[in-house]
Design a protein around this motif. Structure first.
Motif, short mmCIF file in Angstrom:
data_model
loop_
_atom_site.label_atom_id
_atom_site.label_comp_id
_atom_site.label_asym_id
_atom_site.label_seq_id
_atom_site.Cartn_x
_atom_site.Cartn_y
_atom_site.Cartn_z
N PHE A 132 40.78 147.80 0.02
CA PHE A 132 41.93 146.92 -0.35
C PHE A 132 42.93 147.88 -1.38
CE2 PHE A 132 38.18 143.93 -0.20
CZ PHE A 132 38.92 143.21 0.73
N GLY A 133 42.53 149.13 -1.62
CA GLY A 133 43.50 150.02 -2.39
C GLY A 133 42.98 149.90 -3.84
N SER A 134 42.99 151.30 -4.44
CA SER A 134 42.30 151.34 -5.78
C SER A 134 43.14 150.51 -6.85
CB SER A 134 42.71 152.96 -6.15
OG SER A 134 43.99 153.37 -6.00
N ASP A 135 44.38 150.15 -6.43
CA ASP A 135 44.99 149.22 -7.65
C ASP A 135 44.64 147.81 -7.47
OD1 ASP A 135 46.32 149.22 -5.18
OD2 ASP A 135 48.36 148.51 -6.10
N LYS A 136 43.75 147.39 -6.48
CA LYS A 136 43.65 146.05 -6.25
C LYS A 136 42.04 145.83 -6.58
CE LYS A 136 47.59 144.84 -4.53
NZ LYS A 136 48.23 143.71 -4.96
N VAL A 137 41.35 146.80 -7.09
CA VAL A 137 40.09 146.27 -7.21
C VAL A 137 39.57 146.84 -8.90
CG1 VAL A 137 37.54 146.98 -6.86
CG2 VAL A 137 39.17 146.61 -5.05
N ILE A 138 38.99 146.18 -9.61
CA ILE A 138 38.71 146.64 -10.91
C ILE A 138 37.14 146.32 -11.19
CG2 ILE A 138 39.07 146.26 -13.50
CD1 ILE A 138 41.75 144.95 -13.00
N GLY A 139 36.65 147.39 -11.47
CA GLY A 139 35.01 147.45 -11.54
C GLY A 139 34.70 147.24 -13.00
N LEU A 140 33.73 146.47 -13.62
CA LEU A 140 33.42 146.12 -15.16
C LEU A 140 31.99 146.48 -15.21
CD1 LEU A 140 35.64 143.16 -15.74
CD2 LEU A 140 36.24 145.60 -16.29
N ASP A 141 31.49 147.40 -16.07
CA ASP A 141 30.20 147.43 -16.47
C ASP A 141 29.89 148.47 -17.86
OD1 ASP A 141 27.42 148.32 -16.57
OD2 ASP A 141 27.04 147.38 -14.69
N PRO A 142 29.39 148.06 -18.80
CA PRO A 142 29.42 148.68 -20.04
C PRO A 142 28.36 149.87 -19.85
CG PRO A 142 28.31 146.70 -20.37
CD PRO A 142 28.99 146.66 -19.06
N ALA A 143 27.43 149.79 -19.12
CA ALA A 143 26.56 150.95 -18.97
C ALA A 143 26.85 151.93 -17.94
CB ALA A 143 25.02 150.39 -18.78
N SER A 144 27.87 151.60 -16.91
CA SER A 144 28.12 152.46 -15.86
C SER A 144 28.66 153.85 -16.37
CB SER A 144 29.18 151.68 -15.01
OG SER A 144 29.41 152.52 -14.04
N THR A 145 28.30 154.84 -15.41
CA THR A 145 28.82 156.30 -15.69
C THR A 145 29.62 156.62 -14.68
OG1 THR A 145 26.99 157.04 -14.41
CG2 THR A 145 26.49 156.69 -16.85
N SER A 146 30.17 155.90 -13.63
CA SER A 146 31.05 156.00 -12.72
C SER A 146 32.43 155.97 -13.19
CB SER A 146 30.70 155.16 -11.80
OG SER A 146 31.90 155.17 -10.65
N ASP A 147 33.07 156.98 -12.56
CA ASP A 147 34.70 157.02 -13.08
C ASP A 147 35.51 156.05 -12.38
OD1 ASP A 147 34.34 159.43 -14.63
OD2 ASP A 147 34.62 160.61 -12.82
N ASP A 148 34.79 155.26 -11.43
CA ASP A 148 35.49 154.35 -10.76
C ASP A 148 35.46 152.68 -11.48
OD1 ASP A 148 36.52 155.36 -8.04
OD2 ASP A 148 34.37 155.72 -8.16
N VAL A 149 34.62 152.90 -12.54
CA VAL A 149 34.23 151.59 -13.34
C VAL A 149 34.61 151.57 -14.83
CG1 VAL A 149 32.45 149.94 -14.05
CG2 VAL A 149 32.29 151.24 -11.75
N LEU A 150 35.20 150.56 -15.16
CA LEU A 150 35.55 150.65 -16.64
C LEU A 150 34.48 150.42 -17.43
CD1 LEU A 150 39.10 148.45 -16.41
CD2 LEU A 150 38.85 150.76 -16.67
N GLN A 151 34.05 151.00 -18.42
CA GLN A 151 32.93 150.62 -19.42
C GLN A 151 33.45 149.85 -20.26
OE1 GLN A 151 33.89 154.05 -18.53
NE2 GLN A 151 32.36 153.88 -16.86
N ALA A 152 33.15 148.38 -19.81
CA ALA A 152 33.30 147.40 -20.68
C ALA A 152 32.69 146.18 -20.08
CB ALA A 152 35.09 147.06 -20.79
N THR A 153 32.34 145.15 -20.97
CA THR A 153 31.83 143.93 -20.63
C THR A 153 32.81 143.22 -20.06
OG1 THR A 153 32.13 142.81 -22.83
CG2 THR A 153 30.18 144.24 -22.47
N PHE A 154 32.58 141.97 -19.29
CA PHE A 154 33.38 141.09 -18.93
C PHE A 154 34.03 140.47 -19.76
CE2 PHE A 154 34.10 136.82 -16.65
CZ PHE A 154 35.31 137.16 -16.01
N SER A 155 33.45 139.85 -20.94
CA SER A 155 34.04 139.18 -22.03
C SER A 155 35.00 140.03 -22.83
CB SER A 155 32.85 138.79 -22.97
OG SER A 155 32.16 139.68 -23.55
N ASP A 156 34.74 141.36 -23.07
CA ASP A 156 35.63 142.39 -23.63
C ASP A 156 36.90 142.35 -22.75
OD1 ASP A 156 33.77 142.41 -25.95
OD2 ASP A 156 33.01 144.25 -25.40
#
Length: 252
Positions: A132-156
């Motif tokens: 879908f394109g990099s600007d169309k997908v947001i990954g969230l996980d506070p424990a992730s070490t992937s550069d593709d994922v934001l290190q944040a909880t869903f609530s935050d």
């Protein structure tokens, strides 16, 4: 054929049962590495049958004491423990072309996004960004070490950004089970779906499976209607219950 019952959430299994230092022989490792490359490169996302073929072939050679093919170090993994390797290298569930096609049916162009909640290692996030394109997908996980994922909880993330927009599709795979940290994540997601045309896409094996909570599945059945479903690849040829990807909308 023996049925592999997934009675317990693997993420809750004691570390001495996971045997994290066990490794597969080199032939099995090569087969899994080939699958990982299919997810990472720019080629077509593999079909369900192709993913299962790669996983099952690796399992079929994992036990074979082939001369010169055992890696040095601890004893190799048996085929019954393949999932402990794939969970660290790939993830707990496996994307496929059929799953992406289901998401595409409900994706709202041009302003919609996919919010991958609890993205883990980021495998689904990366596959969906390809689709879908990099600007169309947001990954969230506070424990992730992937550069593709934001290190944040869903609530935050919701507090900082205002949360999902009306056209966004919420995606979740293998939610935490009862008693596990973050076990209320499923309820947080359901609470954020307020419009009857918003879509939740959930990956899991249902209330009889190893993940999610009974309260989450109860709310999902009472408050939401299932609109589409597709089977997902199994790590073993015989797994019960198997994973599905399902699309839901809030009941009118």
């Amino acid at each position: 054929m023996t049925t592999v019952a997934r009675e317990q959430c693997p993420r809750c299994t004691p570390s001495f049962l996971r045997r994290p230092n066990r490794r597969m022989n080199k032939r099995a490792m090569r087969r899994h590495s080939h699958l990982a490359r299919q997810y990472e490169n720019s080629r077509t996302i593999p079909l369900l049958k192709d993913v299962e073929t790669a996983l099952w072939c690796a399992g079929s050679v994992a036990d074979r004491p082939l001369g010169g093919y055992w890696p040095r170090g601890p004893a190799p993994l048996s085929s019954s423990n393949i999932e402990h390797w794939t969970s660290r290298k790939l993830g707990w569930s496996f994307p496929c072309a059929e799953a992406v096609a289901l998401i595409r049916r409900f994706f709202q162009w041009p302003c919609g996004r996919v919010i991958d909640i609890g993205a883990g290692s980021g495998l689904w996030t990366r596959v969906l960004k390809r689709a879908f394109g990099s600007d169309k997908v947001i990954g969230l996980d506070p424990a992730s070490t992937s550069d593709d994922v934001l290190q944040a909880t869903f609530s935050d993330w919701c507090d900082e950004t205002g949360g999902p927009k009306h056209a966004d599709l919420l995606f979740a795979s293998w939610l935490p089970c009862q008693g596990q940290e973050g076990s209320d994540l499923g309820h947080q997601i359901l609470d954020r779906i307020v419009a009857d045309d918003q879509i939740l896409v959930y990956v899991g094996s249902g209330p009889s499976g190893p993940v999610g909570t009974k309260d989450f599945y109860h709310r999902l059945g009472v408050e939401f209607e299932e609109y589409a479903t597709e089977s997902l690849p199994r790590v073993y040829p015989s797994v019960f219950p198997r994973d599905f990807i399902r699309a839901y909308q809030r009941k009118r």
